[in-house]
Structure formats: structure tokens, C-alpha cells
Design an enzyme around this catalytic site. Sequence first.
Site, short mmCIF file in Angstrom:
data_model
loop_
_atom_site.label_atom_id
_atom_site.label_comp_id
_atom_site.label_asym_id
_atom_site.label_seq_id
_atom_site.Cartn_x
_atom_site.Cartn_y
_atom_site.Cartn_z
N HIS A 1 3.81 4.46 -1.43
CA HIS A 1 2.35 4.33 -1.35
C HIS A 1 1.89 4.93 -0.01
O HIS A 1 1.42 4.23 0.87
CB HIS A 1 1.95 2.86 -1.48
CG HIS A 1 0.52 2.64 -1.87
ND1 HIS A 1 -0.36 3.68 -2.17
CD2 HIS A 1 -0.20 1.49 -2.04
CE1 HIS A 1 -1.53 3.17 -2.48
NE2 HIS A 1 -1.48 1.85 -2.42
N CYS B 1 -1.69 -5.11 1.97
CA CYS B 1 -2.35 -3.96 1.35
C CYS B 1 -3.38 -4.38 0.30
O CYS B 1 -4.25 -3.58 -0.03
CB CYS B 1 -1.31 -3.02 0.73
SG CYS B 1 -0.21 -3.85 -0.43
N ASP C 1 3.23 -8.26 1.04
CA ASP C 1 2.70 -7.66 -0.20
C ASP C 1 3.14 -8.57 -1.35
O ASP C 1 4.02 -9.43 -1.17
CB ASP C 1 3.27 -6.23 -0.36
CG ASP C 1 2.75 -5.51 -1.60
OD1 ASP C 1 1.70 -5.94 -2.15
OD2 ASP C 1 3.38 -4.53 -2.04
N GLN D 1 -1.74 4.30 1.56
CA GLN D 1 -1.94 2.96 2.11
C GLN D 1 -1.34 2.86 3.51
O GLN D 1 -1.98 2.35 4.44
CB GLN D 1 -1.28 1.92 1.19
CG GLN D 1 -1.41 0.50 1.70
CD GLN D 1 -2.82 -0.03 1.62
OE1 GLN D 1 -3.43 -0.01 0.56
NE2 GLN D 1 -3.37 -0.52 2.74
N ARG E 1 -1.62 8.02 -9.88
CA ARG E 1 -1.00 6.69 -9.76
C ARG E 1 -0.15 6.50 -11.02
O ARG E 1 -0.67 6.45 -12.13
CB ARG E 1 -2.06 5.60 -9.64
CG ARG E 1 -1.47 4.20 -9.75
CD ARG E 1 -2.40 3.11 -9.34
NE ARG E 1 -2.54 3.04 -7.89
CZ ARG E 1 -2.95 1.96 -7.22
NH1 ARG E 1 -3.25 0.85 -7.85
NH2 ARG E 1 -3.06 1.99 -5.90
N ARG F 1 -8.90 2.91 4.07
CA ARG F 1 -8.44 3.79 2.99
C ARG F 1 -9.46 4.92 2.79
O ARG F 1 -9.11 6.08 2.62
CB ARG F 1 -8.29 3.00 1.67
CG ARG F 1 -7.23 1.92 1.66
CD ARG F 1 -5.84 2.49 1.69
NE ARG F 1 -5.56 3.40 0.59
CZ ARG F 1 -5.19 3.04 -0.64
NH1 ARG F 1 -5.01 1.75 -0.92
NH2 ARG F 1 -4.96 3.93 -1.60
N1 NVA Z 1 3.55 -3.29 -4.35
C1 NVA Z 1 2.26 -3.35 -4.99
C2 NVA Z 1 1.25 -2.61 -4.16
C3 NVA Z 1 -0.15 -2.66 -4.71
C4 NVA Z 1 -1.13 -1.88 -3.87
C5 NVA Z 1 2.36 -2.76 -6.38
O1 NVA Z 1 3.00 -1.70 -6.53
O2 NVA Z 1 1.82 -3.34 -7.31
N1 CP Z 2 -3.90 -1.40 -1.96
C1 CP Z 2 -4.18 -0.74 -3.09
O1 CP Z 2 -3.67 0.37 -3.35
O2 CP Z 2 -5.08 -1.35 -3.90
P1 CP Z 2 -5.41 -0.98 -5.41
O3 CP Z 2 -4.14 -1.25 -6.21
O4 CP Z 2 -6.54 -1.89 -5.79
O5 CP Z 2 -5.76 0.47 -5.49
#
Ligand code: NVA
Ligand code: CP
Length: 313
Positions: A131, A262, A222, A134, A104, A290
Amino acid sequence: MKKRDLLTLSDVSRTEIDQIFSVARRLKRDQKRGVSHLLLSGSTLALLFEKPSLRTRVSFETGMAQLGGHAVFLGPDEVQLGVRESPSDCARSLSRWVDVIVVRTFSQGVLEEIAGSASVPVINGLTDLHHPCQVLADCFTLLEHKGKLDGLKIAFVGDGNNMVHSWMQAAVKFPFSFVVACPKGYEPDAEITRSAKESGGRIQITRRVEEAVRGADVLYTDVWTSMGQESEAEIRRKAFKGYQLDEALVAMADRHAVVMHCLPAHRGEEITHEVLESPRSIVFDQAENRLHVQKAILVWMLKGTKGSRSKKT
Ligand code: NVA
Ligand code: CP
């Protein structure tokens, strides 16, 4: 077996997604019956995370444990990618110890550098651009709720962000229509959009929220401010006014429409508390899936889907 990475949804074919979903379905059903499959016994997963996480971290760690393997979590302070050590050296070292790496990070380029240097499979656990895990779990969840993806109208209301990019790539694999309603200046990446449309994705981008949600089978949203954009939060709150998923918008959708997010959610910003808690909301099914889908991805990457047919343990 040649190593496979999952950096974006372009890395998997529709046939492979169907195979992954079939394994996920079986793993989910058996887990609920108390039957475990120790398919990854002796395997280790490294989670290399430069951003916070609840779902991604816990679902991968738990999934690995349920498959008989082991996970090692490395947060931003431990590795300090690009500061203490280059992404490439980190990937090459990790490859000598572990069997698969979930990353990540911010930049897709850093993820690609890690994947290019690692001799073990690398999975995108979220970047600024994509992502994929997800959206695979979301498609699986929709199949459970709607019985099909083909022909659905999926409306995304909000920021043209990493979630939207992965959804547009999913629209290339599945014949649903994907409509994004976003304010000017917050459209998805032009190149990812062009490529997904040219590859056959039925994608529409509009500023008119009503146009997107009218008759939709799925309403998705989101956060307006993604991880890494915190300094823009105030500007974004103003820019996204009118793009909140509320009961009035839900009323314009199909009467059997489901609401997806998500998570994490900011109630009162991109979605109201009432909509998130309504019977249409399937957000915690998404979160649960997930686990099942990522277990299937790990099995597919490390064993091939045939490996999943081993004896019950
Ligand atoms: N768009 C959000 C998704 C989190 C799962 C982010 O990147 O923070
Ligand atoms: N939806 C998702 O990826 O959640 P987290 O950021 O908590 O991993």
C-alpha cells in the site's frame, strides 16, 4: 517522458520522494489559502477497484478534480477483471482513453500485468502485498508532526500485512528503525523482509509487543483481518489477542509518541477506542494527507515535478 509506475515503494528513490513531498507541501498550503493549481487540466484518471475503499477512492477523485482533471471510478461489478475481460486487455483499452490508472486489487501479479500492458502510468491503490500511497502519506504526516523521520523508532503492532511490507520498503529510503510485533504465523513476507534488510532497512521482527513499543516515537497498527481474509476473522481475533494497541502499551512508548492507523479501524480489536481518540492519535491527519500526497504523485507522474511550478490559477 518515459512512463513511471508506482507499484511498490521500490519504484521511487529517496530524492523523488523528497520532490513529491515538496510539491505536496505547496499544494496543501495553497489549497488551504484557497489557491488552486489546475496542473492536470484535461487529464483523466481511471480508478479500477476490486476491493472496497473510502479514503483511496475519495482522495484520488477529489485530488484529480482539484487539479482540474477528471476521474472515472470502475468497481468490481463493472469490469470483472479476469472474468469478463483479462487484466491486460482492460489495461490496453483504458490506456487509449485515460492518462493514469489507479488499481486496487488482490494480487500483486495482476497489478504487474496491468502495468506491463498499460501505456499510461499505473499506481497501486492497495494490493494484498503493498500500500505505497498510504505509507508515503504517513511519512509526510510524520514529517509534519515530528519534523524528521531520521532516527525515529516506529513500532508496528499487529499483522505482518501490506502496510508492514510498504513500511519496510520505506525503511530502506529513510533511516528510521522499524520494529514489527506480530504473533507467530503472521510475520511479514519473508522475501520482502529479506530484501528490505539487505538493502539497508533497519528492521526488527519480534513476538514481544513490549520490546517493540518501549521508547517508540510512533505506534502504528492496522486491522487484524485485511480485505479478502474475512473468512479467517475469528481465528485471527484469537491469534492476535495481546496485540491490541491500548493505553498500557502507549504508556511504554516515548512520552511524545504519536499513534497512527491507516483506517478503517476496528475499535476494540487492534486498537482501543480511547487510544484512537486520544490527543496522541494523528489518524485523521494521515487520512487528509492521502489527498495532498497523491495530488503530488499525479503531478510527478504526468508532468514531472517541474510541471508543478506553473503559474497559479
Ligand atoms: N491491511 C488493510 C489495509 C486497509 C487500508 C487491508 O488490506 O484491508
Ligand atoms: N487507508 C485506506 O486505504 O483506506 P480505504 O481502504 O478506505 O481506501
